[in-house]
Write a protein that holds these residues in place. Structure first.
Motif, PDB file in Angstrom:
ATOM      1  N   THR A  95       0.034 -43.080 -38.215  1.00 24.31           N
ATOM      2  CA  THR A  95      -1.154 -42.498 -37.606  1.00 24.31           C
ATOM      3  C   THR A  95      -2.297 -43.506 -37.502  1.00 24.31           C
ATOM      4  OG1 THR A  95      -1.705 -41.620 -39.803  1.00 24.31           O
ATOM      5  CG2 THR A  95      -0.670 -40.107 -38.250  1.00 24.31           C
ATOM      6  N   ASN A 125       7.701 -35.507 -24.066  1.00 20.69           N
ATOM      7  CA  ASN A 125       7.691 -35.826 -25.501  1.00 20.69           C
ATOM      8  C   ASN A 125       8.990 -36.499 -25.929  1.00 20.69           C
ATOM      9  OD1 ASN A 125       5.201 -34.623 -25.586  1.00 20.69           O
ATOM     10  ND2 ASN A 125       5.848 -32.810 -26.722  1.00 20.69           N
ATOM     11  N   ARG A 157      17.216 -39.855 -36.054  1.00 18.65           N
ATOM     12  CA  ARG A 157      16.177 -39.252 -35.204  1.00 18.65           C
ATOM     13  C   ARG A 157      16.527 -39.382 -33.725  1.00 18.65           C
ATOM     14  NH1 ARG A 157      10.685 -41.358 -38.351  1.00 18.65           N
ATOM     15  NH2 ARG A 157      11.326 -40.655 -40.427  1.00 18.65           N
ATOM     16  N   SER A 203      10.569 -30.126 -33.909  1.00 14.63           N
ATOM     17  CA  SER A 203       9.727 -31.328 -33.873  1.00 14.63           C
ATOM     18  C   SER A 203      10.460 -32.471 -34.550  1.00 14.63           C
ATOM     19  CB  SER A 203       8.383 -31.074 -34.566  1.00 14.63           C
ATOM     20  OG  SER A 203       8.576 -30.790 -35.944  1.00 14.63           O
ATOM     21  N   ILE A 204      10.004 -33.689 -34.273  1.00 13.47           N
ATOM     22  CA  ILE A 204      10.644 -34.867 -34.833  1.00 13.47           C
ATOM     23  C   ILE A 204       9.585 -35.911 -35.150  1.00 13.47           C
ATOM     24  CG2 ILE A 204      11.015 -36.088 -32.644  1.00 13.47           C
ATOM     25  CD1 ILE A 204      13.866 -36.725 -33.742  1.00 13.47           C
ATOM     26  N   LYS A 205       9.861 -36.722 -36.164  1.00 11.29           N
ATOM     27  CA  LYS A 205       8.961 -37.827 -36.485  1.00 11.29           C
ATOM     28  C   LYS A 205       9.284 -38.976 -35.537  1.00 11.29           C
ATOM     29  CE  LYS A 205       8.439 -36.632 -41.381  1.00 11.29           C
ATOM     30  NZ  LYS A 205       8.724 -37.040 -42.779  1.00 11.29           N
ATOM     31  N   SER A 206       8.300 -39.320 -34.734  1.00  8.02           N
ATOM     32  CA  SER A 206       8.520 -40.342 -33.709  1.00  8.02           C
ATOM     33  C   SER A 206       8.115 -41.738 -34.173  1.00  8.02           C
ATOM     34  CB  SER A 206       7.746 -39.981 -32.435  1.00  8.02           C
ATOM     35  OG  SER A 206       6.355 -39.940 -32.704  1.00  8.02           O
ATOM     36  N   SER A 215       4.500 -36.617 -35.953  1.00  6.00           N
ATOM     37  CA  SER A 215       5.501 -35.627 -35.543  1.00  6.00           C
ATOM     38  C   SER A 215       5.136 -35.087 -34.167  1.00  6.00           C
ATOM     39  CB  SER A 215       5.572 -34.481 -36.547  1.00  6.00           C
ATOM     40  OG  SER A 215       6.108 -34.921 -37.777  1.00  6.00           O
ATOM     41  N   SER A 227       9.068 -40.194 -27.422  1.00  4.09           N
ATOM     42  CA  SER A 227       9.597 -40.397 -28.774  1.00  4.09           C
ATOM     43  C   SER A 227      10.775 -41.357 -28.768  1.00  4.09           C
ATOM     44  CB  SER A 227      10.027 -39.059 -29.379  1.00  4.09           C
ATOM     45  OG  SER A 227       8.934 -38.182 -29.504  1.00  4.09           O
ATOM     46  N   GLU A 287       6.590 -32.283 -30.911  1.00  2.73           N
ATOM     47  CA  GLU A 287       7.525 -31.225 -30.517  1.00  2.73           C
ATOM     48  C   GLU A 287       8.415 -31.711 -29.390  1.00  2.73           C
ATOM     49  OE1 GLU A 287       6.638 -26.725 -30.910  1.00  2.73           O
ATOM     50  OE2 GLU A 287       4.824 -27.642 -30.071  1.00  2.73           O
ATOM     51  N   ASN A 304       0.384 -41.839 -41.842  1.00  4.58           N
ATOM     52  CA  ASN A 304       1.516 -40.915 -41.950  1.00  4.58           C
ATOM     53  C   ASN A 304       2.366 -41.003 -40.690  1.00  4.58           C
ATOM     54  OD1 ASN A 304       0.636 -39.790 -44.471  1.00  4.58           O
ATOM     55  ND2 ASN A 304      -0.914 -38.644 -43.347  1.00  4.58           N
ATOM     56  N   ASP A 305       3.588 -40.491 -40.788  1.00  2.00           N
ATOM     57  CA  ASP A 305       4.428 -40.422 -39.602  1.00  2.00           C
ATOM     58  C   ASP A 305       3.812 -39.447 -38.602  1.00  2.00           C
ATOM     59  OD1 ASP A 305       6.511 -42.182 -40.245  1.00  2.00           O
ATOM     60  OD2 ASP A 305       7.484 -40.692 -41.504  1.00  2.00           O
TER      61      ASP A 305
END
Length: 207
Positions: free
Chosen positions: A95, A22, A193, A133-136, A125, A26, A127, A122-123
């Protein structure tokens, strides 16, 4: 007990390996987006220079038509940035990343007169650590049409140049400055990020 311990260890290893995948995914996605935003910075720096020229009384109406032609090329370039597609998906689609986030409306001469969006979703997210978690992704609207609509600003400058409207061009510089600030804020979000991803990776390596 040994079997249970072994299973717990295997589960933990699987989690760590998934977090690592992940993190890499990301980081790759955000770096692609960062490259696109960096191109956008360059485009608006050039737009600023061209608008300053156009707002000067030193340039003739004919000169401004030539400047407008370059601004029109910048508009095409910025649309291509907005619809940048990596090997994975559309960078600014969120998305809705399987379709181009922006479409253009052209006049009879083939020039862009409007840029529309079906919505950039949407962004996403993901893990990257235990409870972390982070917005990728970065939604297109965060960059292109939150506050200033970057496409409309460029169209406005182009049309004011063609009409030789010097006073309006001077006013346009305010919109360009606001647009640049919007882009810089997007850059900062991406940088933050990426820093969080690096920090999560360091923690995972030290565990």
């Amino acid at each position: 007990v040994d079997a249970l311990t072994s299973m717990n260890i295997r589960t933990k290893i699987d989690e760590i390996e998934q977090y690592s995948r992940n993190i890499n995914w990301s980081r790759s996605r955000l770096r692609n987006t960062e490259s696109a935003v960096d191109e956008l910075v360059g485009a608006f720096q050039r737009l600023t220079s061209l608008t300053v020229q156009g707002a000067s009384d030193s340039y003739t109406a004919e000169d401004k038509l030539s400047i407008a032609a370059e601004v029109n090329e910048l508009l095409e370039h910025v649309v291509s940035i907005a619809n940048y597609r990596s090997e994975i998906d559309y960078a600014f689609g969120g998305t809705n990343s399987d379709v181009p986030p922006y479409t253009v409306v052209r006049d009879a001469n083939g020039e862009i007169i409007e840029v529309t969006t079906a919505g950039t979703g949407n962004d996403i997210s993901i893990e990257i650590g235990d409870g972390l978690s982070i917005k990728s992704t970065l939604q297109g609207k965060t960059v292109f049409d939150q506050g200033e609509n970057l496409f409309n600003v460029i169209i406005m400058v182009r049309d004011h140049l063609r009409a030789n409207e010097t006073d309006n061009l001077r006013e346009d510089l305010n919109s360009i400055n606001n647009s640049a600030e919007q882009i810089y804020n997007a850059q900062a979000q991406i940088g933050a990020r990426l820093n969080r991803i690096s920090a999560a990776e360091s923690r995972a390596e030290n565990d």
